[in-house]
Design a protein around this motif. Structure first.
Motif, mmCIF file in Angstrom:
data_model
loop_
_atom_site.group_PDB
_atom_site.id
_atom_site.type_symbol
_atom_site.label_atom_id
_atom_site.label_comp_id
_atom_site.label_asym_id
_atom_site.label_seq_id
_atom_site.Cartn_x
_atom_site.Cartn_y
_atom_site.Cartn_z
ATOM 1 N N PHE A 209 0.670 -1.075 -0.066
ATOM 2 C CA PHE A 209 0.014 -0.062 -0.219
ATOM 3 C C PHE A 209 0.896 1.276 0.027
ATOM 4 N N GLN A 210 0.408 2.199 -0.760
ATOM 5 C CA GLN A 210 1.323 3.564 -0.665
ATOM 6 C C GLN A 210 1.181 4.105 0.478
ATOM 7 N N GLY A 211 2.630 4.336 1.108
ATOM 8 C CA GLY A 211 2.316 4.736 2.598
ATOM 9 C C GLY A 211 1.552 5.658 3.196
ATOM 10 N N HIS A 212 1.320 6.954 2.494
ATOM 11 C CA HIS A 212 0.580 7.876 3.025
ATOM 12 C C HIS A 212 -0.883 7.883 2.723
ATOM 13 N N SER A 213 -1.313 6.711 2.128
ATOM 14 C CA SER A 213 -2.636 6.120 2.142
ATOM 15 C C SER A 213 -3.170 5.480 3.203
ATOM 16 N N VAL B 143 6.893 3.978 3.118
ATOM 17 C CA VAL B 143 6.576 5.212 3.124
ATOM 18 C C VAL B 143 7.923 5.887 2.607
ATOM 19 N N SER B 144 8.918 5.266 2.511
ATOM 20 C CA SER B 144 9.936 5.867 1.939
ATOM 21 C C SER B 144 10.014 5.849 0.560
ATOM 22 N N MET B 145 9.729 7.118 0.023
ATOM 23 C CA MET B 145 9.447 6.739 -1.538
ATOM 24 C C MET B 145 10.464 5.932 -2.193
ATOM 25 N N LEU C 220 1.719 3.060 -6.183
ATOM 26 C CA LEU C 220 2.698 3.871 -6.036
ATOM 27 C C LEU C 220 2.311 5.260 -6.584
ATOM 28 N N GLY C 221 2.903 6.413 -6.086
ATOM 29 C CA GLY C 221 2.479 7.705 -6.406
ATOM 30 C C GLY C 221 3.152 8.168 -7.732
ATOM 31 N N ASP C 222 2.550 8.934 -8.357
ATOM 32 C CA ASP C 222 3.325 9.404 -9.647
ATOM 33 C C ASP C 222 4.452 10.286 -9.358
ATOM 34 N N GLY C 223 4.362 10.889 -8.303
ATOM 35 C CA GLY C 223 5.454 12.054 -7.787
ATOM 36 C C GLY C 223 6.558 10.737 -7.427
ATOM 37 N N GLU C 224 6.360 9.607 -6.448
ATOM 38 C CA GLU C 224 7.195 8.718 -6.094
ATOM 39 C C GLU C 224 8.007 8.017 -7.325
ATOM 40 N N ILE D 266 0.007 2.665 -10.688
ATOM 41 C CA ILE D 266 0.582 4.053 -10.276
ATOM 42 C C ILE D 266 -0.619 4.883 -10.328
ATOM 43 N N ASN D 267 -0.810 5.646 -9.274
ATOM 44 C CA ASN D 267 -2.107 6.582 -9.108
ATOM 45 C C ASN D 267 -1.541 8.076 -9.587
ATOM 46 N N CYS D 268 -1.980 8.567 -10.601
ATOM 47 C CA CYS D 268 -1.416 9.426 -11.397
ATOM 48 C C CYS D 268 -2.399 10.462 -11.216
ATOM 49 N N GLN E 95 -0.213 15.196 -9.210
ATOM 50 C CA GLN E 95 0.451 16.130 -8.082
ATOM 51 C C GLN E 95 1.267 15.344 -7.275
ATOM 52 N N ARG E 96 2.262 16.005 -6.609
ATOM 53 C CA ARG E 96 3.222 15.465 -5.688
ATOM 54 C C ARG E 96 3.011 16.319 -4.338
ATOM 55 N N LEU E 97 3.993 16.693 -3.737
ATOM 56 C CA LEU E 97 3.724 17.438 -2.416
ATOM 57 C C LEU E 97 3.988 18.953 -2.746
ATOM 58 N N SER F 293 -3.015 20.286 -1.822
ATOM 59 C CA SER F 293 -3.660 19.139 -1.558
ATOM 60 C C SER F 293 -2.968 18.391 -0.733
ATOM 61 N N HIS F 294 -1.793 18.099 -0.840
ATOM 62 C CA HIS F 294 -1.005 17.124 -0.141
ATOM 63 C C HIS F 294 -0.968 17.473 1.268
ATOM 64 N N GLN F 295 -0.906 18.823 1.641
ATOM 65 C CA GLN F 295 -0.669 18.911 2.973
ATOM 66 C C GLN F 295 -1.801 19.249 3.845
#
Ligand SMILES: Cc1ncc(C[n+]2csc(CCOP(=O)(O)OP(=O)(O)O)c2C)c(N)n1
Ligand SMILES: [Mg+2]
Length: 1011
Positions: free
Chosen positions: A261-265, A314-316, A350-354, A379-381, A384-386, A528-530
């Motif tokens: 699972f993607q860490g921050h989900s 979570v460590s990308m 995975l995140g697209d930023g990742e 890959i969840n596109c 956006q990233r952070l 969004s991320h924050q």
């Protein structure tokens, strides 16, 4: 008939010593049974028999030096003529391989269904460079006709032939790995979900709500806690479809799919577990409050939630790599016959930023090469990233498509949701797809932060044809045009196809909206991320957006919502998971322990090697060779080497246990006539990773967590240049600790002055310090073979028999020296394990004494210095072999803490203090590592303490010169010893002064750290 067994080609070696006879006269042996072990100064190999039969006579004895062609044995063979019967190994594997390929090919041909398009649609792409649009139209119509009549495969074939032909005729074929910016799976080819869409939507809304509520509530209480809402909001559908229909849990009938699972989900996973009844409200309210037991960890951490999380992600960048090597390791276990092939899958979110992390893409070639059709990346596109857009000026989906397709992956793009289907079908002029192709991600993101009118103007408004296409749609309709990753139908179809794909890994690239449903403050905006707090208006919007049945009052209180257990939603969610075998994520372990081998298997390392010199690396390899004879341990060993087997003298393993290669060996190796020839095999045991420390470490983690992910305890041993260990792959080592890995890391060619010649980049003077940062990593820097034997056996016992969640880091060196017999003293073994024991005492004079501590190869310098101090300066000493300053410090720290927190109780004594407290004289310690390594125990001894070490950059030279440079050679140790005694006013300073002169030491030379 009687057969002679001769020494085969053993490579470049001549006159190699026989160190073991593994058979005796009268023994009945089989082909490939080992007869003798030979050892050069670099490596040891076992020679296998080439015939079966009874041994008539043995022509060699231990200590003999033999070469190719020498007679080893006479055997009364049980076969007529070996050469007639045995097909050479390589030929045999090539035949086998060919048979397998043929079989697969046939199966594939039978299975291949040629999909036929239901509706004919010719897309005319308007192109300014088209000099003859009518001709173009003709060609395109012909293609459509072929697709309709003979299917996609035929069309593919023809296009390929056309390209080949054009290429041969000199046309410069433009290279493209990209397809248009539309879904890979056409609507008519979509497999439909059997689920109840209404119920699933309601469930998804509740999960969305509860995930957001959990984060908001935590931050209302303690604003410092943080958390993420936007990520899961964008990925909810991607997870839900998997959870409801695809991911099978582990149970007593099935090994389980493995989902990264993607860490921050993580909030979304907790929210689902809440509906499933696995977590309660109180637990949700302890999100990110873990100090009190029972709290929920911020991200997936098996160490913190060992019954829940399986993989730290979570460590990308680590997730993608670990998942690839996990899938590869799963195949390894299957091909070695250790687990059943149950068509289990590894899914990685995975995140697209990742994907910007080099590690994320770094191993995708391996996944394709190894044909990992058990691997699915999603890959969840959300674009956006952070900080902002992933590719504002470009298109991340197209970029990823190109890279993955180029690497040989099956790529499924899920860009547009079902509402787009009819628009795309009606795009007769091709202008819609043209805009889709032309629009960059920055624009796509901006559009979803605005409204329907904006999209009409900025997107569809670009061409009259597309303006016309949406003329009958209201702005609201336009706003409803959804993205693929939010459409359960599209996601289902993609997952279905991915699950059935054969022969290659699959990547699903899904387009979503970050902060989906979060309204003005969170949806598709750069912040969004924050976003971790939602005000009342946002919460009301969120409730309405997803029809969550809460009153305004309940929304204001940010209450969780869980329908009654008998409600259709809860019944459905549980039923779906029951059908899929249980809940996810869940971490369980049903593996059986491995009995540590009897002590005598290590006994050969407890006797003196006499004149014979060897390195500790060599001793370790000999020990492993011996372990391969232990029936319990042998099949579980997973030797992992990143292209350094020959450096470490392990090439003998190639023949003995084979190199894992999923395709076997399709070629006859150049060195096939030699004993240690390069043997690749489908059931091979060695993971030869190539020059790839991160990959090797990922393999090691997969094997080291095999006990939970595959319910089989394995013993991974990853051997590497110590400098390319923790320093290079430290974050993976940290993740290993989190994962509760069990196994051995061997930092070979260790030490800053012991690895002579190689210089600054290779000479390691700090890996032990890095190892010490990982709480469950136990590390040792042994000097002698018996120390390694004791440590290794204890490691086997603790990790694989007693199931302790620790892992071992042991450094071995390549300096050859003779090894003494293990001291008979009863406390020796305990001392080796605790970190120190007395190895030698000099007590001839009874005047002045000093305590000398040494570790690794520098212990030998210390022993030599002690001898000089006694012989030339009449100074007595006790010499201690320190196998682990790290372990001594841990013990000291714990004891000190206890004593300080329990001032009124009986005070404990640290192990260091037990050893040194009652001894005489100051303490001087030295190692081949930075001073801080030995300095670690300074606080726990009540005496003057001096440490020496190899601080500074390494450089190329001989061991002797390097030790002189870093001041850890015996001469410097003598000088420092005398100086220490003078400083302590136990002798006059003139002795030190004289020694400095005698050994030609320059007292005003700058610190090596400055050179
Ligand atoms: C190695 C590493 N660097 C930085 C971070 C901090 N970080 C957490 S999430 C994130 C952005 C992730 O963007 P993306 O991969 O697109 O995921 P999304 O939330 O958009 O799904 C960053 C930079 C991290 N967790 N790991
Ligand atoms: Mg993203």
């Amino acid at each position: 008939m009687s057969e002679k067994v001769l020494v085969p080609d053993i490579g470049e070696f001549e006159k190699v010593e026989v160190i073991e006879l593994l058979v005796k006269v009268g023994d009945q042996i089989n082909i490939n049974d080992s007869i003798v072990t030979l050892e050069s100064d670099k490596s040891s190999v076992e020679i296998p028999s080439i015939v079966s039969g009874k041994i008539e006579s043995i022509n060699v004895k231990i200590g003999d030096k033999i070469s190719k062609g020498d007679l080893l044995l006479n055997i009364l063979s049980s076969e007529e003529s070996p050469s007639e019967k045995i097909i050479p190994k390589n030929t045999e594997s090539i035949i086998k391989e060919a048979e397998v390929v043929l079989k697969n090919q046939n199966e594939k041909n039978i299975k291949e269904e040629s999909f036929k398009k239901k509706e004919k649609s010719t897309i005319t792409v308007n192109n300014e460079n088209d000099i003859d649009p009518l001709e173009t139209q003709d060609w395109l119509e012909s293609l459509s006709a072929v697709v309709e009549k003979d299917g996609n495969k035929r069309a593919h074939f023809l296009i390929k032939e056309l390209i080949n032909k054009a290429y041969k005729e000199g046309a410069n074929i433009p290279y493209t790995q990209n397809t248009p910016y539309i879904n890979t799976i056409l609507p008519e080819a979509e497999v439909k979900s059997p689920g109840n869409q209404n119920t699933e939507r309601r469930i998804r809304s509740l999960i969305r709500w509860n995930a957001a509520a959990m984060v908001v509530r935590a931050n209302k209480k303690f604003p410092e806690l943080g958390g993420h809402i936007g990520t899961f909001a964008s990925a909810a559908t991607l997870y839900d479809v998997g959870m409801n229909h695809f991911w099978r849990a582990k149970n007593n009938k099935f090994g389980g799919d493995l989902v990264y699972f993607q860490g921050h989900s993580a909030p979304g996973m907790y929210a689902r577990a809440f509906l499933e009844g696995r977590l309660n409200e109180k637990q949700l309210d302890s999100f990110r409050q873990e100090v009190k037991p029972g709290g929920l960890s911020s991200y997936p951490h098996p160490w913190l939630m060992p019954k829940f999380w399986q993989f730290p992600t979570v460590s990308m960048g680590l997730g993608p790599m670990l998942a690839i090597y996990q899938a590869r390791y799963m195949k390894y276990l299957i091909n070695r016959g250790l687990i059943k092939d149950e068509n289990r899958k590894v899914w990685a979110f995975l995140g697209d930023g990742e994907m910007d992390e080099p590690e994320s893409m770094g191993a995708i070639g391996l996944a394709a090469r190894e044909k990992l059709d058990n691997l699915i990346f999603v890959i969840n596109c959300n674009l956006q990233r952070l900080d902002g857009p992933v590719r504002g000026n470009g298109k991340i989906i197209q970029e990823l498509e190109g890279s993955f397709r180029g690497a040989g992956w099956n790529v499924i793009k899920v860009i547009w949701g079902s509402y787009w289907d009819s628009l795309i079908a009606n795009d007769k002029t091709g202008h819609l797809v043209k805009i889709m192709n032309e629009t960059v991600d920055g624009e796509y993101q901006a559009m979803k932060a605005r409204d329907g009118a904006y999209v009409r103007e900025k997107f569809f408004g670009k061409y009259p044809e597309t303006q016309e296409l949406v003329s009958s749609l209201s702005d609201k309709d336009i706003w409803r045009l959804n993205r693929g990753g939010h459409d359960p139908h599209k996601v289902y179809a993609a997952y279905d196809q991915a699950s059935k794909n054969q022969g290659s890994p699959t990547v699903i690239i899904a387009k979503t909206i970050k902060g989906y449903g979060m309204g003005k403050t969170g949806e598709s905006v750069n912040t969004s991320h924050q976003t971790k707090k939602l005000d009342v208006d946002d919460l009301m919007y969120y409730r309405d957006r997803f029809d969550v049945p809460l009153t305004d009052e309940q929304v204001k209180n940010v209450q969780y919502f869980k329908p009654d257990d008998k409600s259709p939603e809860i019944k459905y969610i549980k039923e779906r998971r029951m059908v899929l075998g249980g809940f996810l994520p869940e971490r369980t372990t049903y593996s059986k322990t491995i009995k540590a081998p009897a002590k005598d298997i290590f006994n050969f390392l407890k006797v003196s090697t006499g004149e014979k010199e060897m390195s500790t690396t060599m001793a370790l390899v000999r020990m492993l060779t011996n372990l391969l004879r232990d029936k319990n341990v042998s099949p579980r060993l997973v030797p992992i080497i990143p292209d350094e087997a020959r450096t470490f003298g392990m090439e003998g393993f190639f023949q003995k246990i084979g190199i894992y290669a999923h395709e076997g060996q399709k070629y006859e190796p150049e060195d096939s006539a030699q004993l240690s020839s390069y043997r690749e095999e489908k059931s091979g045991q060695v993971l030869e990773e190539g020059i790839n420390e991160a990959g090797a470490m990922s393999s090691w983690i997969a094997a080291a967590t095999s006990y939970t992910n595959h319910d089989i305890e394995m013993i991974p041993i990853y051997i590497f240049y110590s400098m390319f260990g923790f320093q290079r792959t430290g974050d993976l080592a940290w993740a290993a600790g989190d994962s509760q890995a069990r196994g051995f890391l061997i930092g070979a060619t260790a030490g800053r002055t012991t690895l002579a010649g190689e210089g600054l980049q290779h000479q390691d003077g700090h890996s032990h310090l890095l190892a010490s940062t990982i709480p469950n990593c136990i590390s040792y820097d042994p000097t002698f073979h018996y120390e390694i034997a004791v440590i290794f056996r204890e490691g086997l016992r603790r990790m694989h028999e007693k199931n302790e969640n620790v892992f071992y880091y042991i450094t071995t060196m390549n300096e050859n020296y003779s090894h003494p017999e293990m001291p008979k003293d009863k406390g020796c073994e305990e001392g080796i394990l605790k970190g120190m024991y007395k190895i030698k005492e000099f007590s001839r004079y009874n005047k002045t004494k000093i305590q000398l501590l040494g570790s690794g190869t520098i212990l030998r310098e210390m022993m030599a210095a002690a001898e000089i101090l006694q012989n030339e300066y009449q100074i007595d000493s006790e010499v201690w072999s320190v196998t682990s300053f790290n372990e001594l410090r841990r013990d000291g720290m714990e004891v000190e803490r206890y004593n300080l927190l329990n001032p009124d109780k009986a005070q404990k004594v640290s192990y260091v203090e037990k050893c040194l407290g009652k001894t005489e004289g100051p303490i001087m310690a030295a190692s081949d590592y930075m001073r801080i390594y030995s300095d670690q125990i300074r606080a726990y001894v009540n005496k003057s303490f001096y440490s020496l070490g190899t601080d500074g950059f390494g450089r190329s030279d001989t061991r002797k010169n390097l030790r002189k440079f870093f001041e850890v050679d015996k001469e410097h140790l003598v000088v420092y010893g005398l100086s220490v005694l003078a400083k302590e006013q136990l002798i006059a300073s003139k002795y030190a002064k004289e020694a400095i002169k005698k050994y030609n030491i320059n007292g005003s030379k700058p610190m090596p750290t400055k050179l």
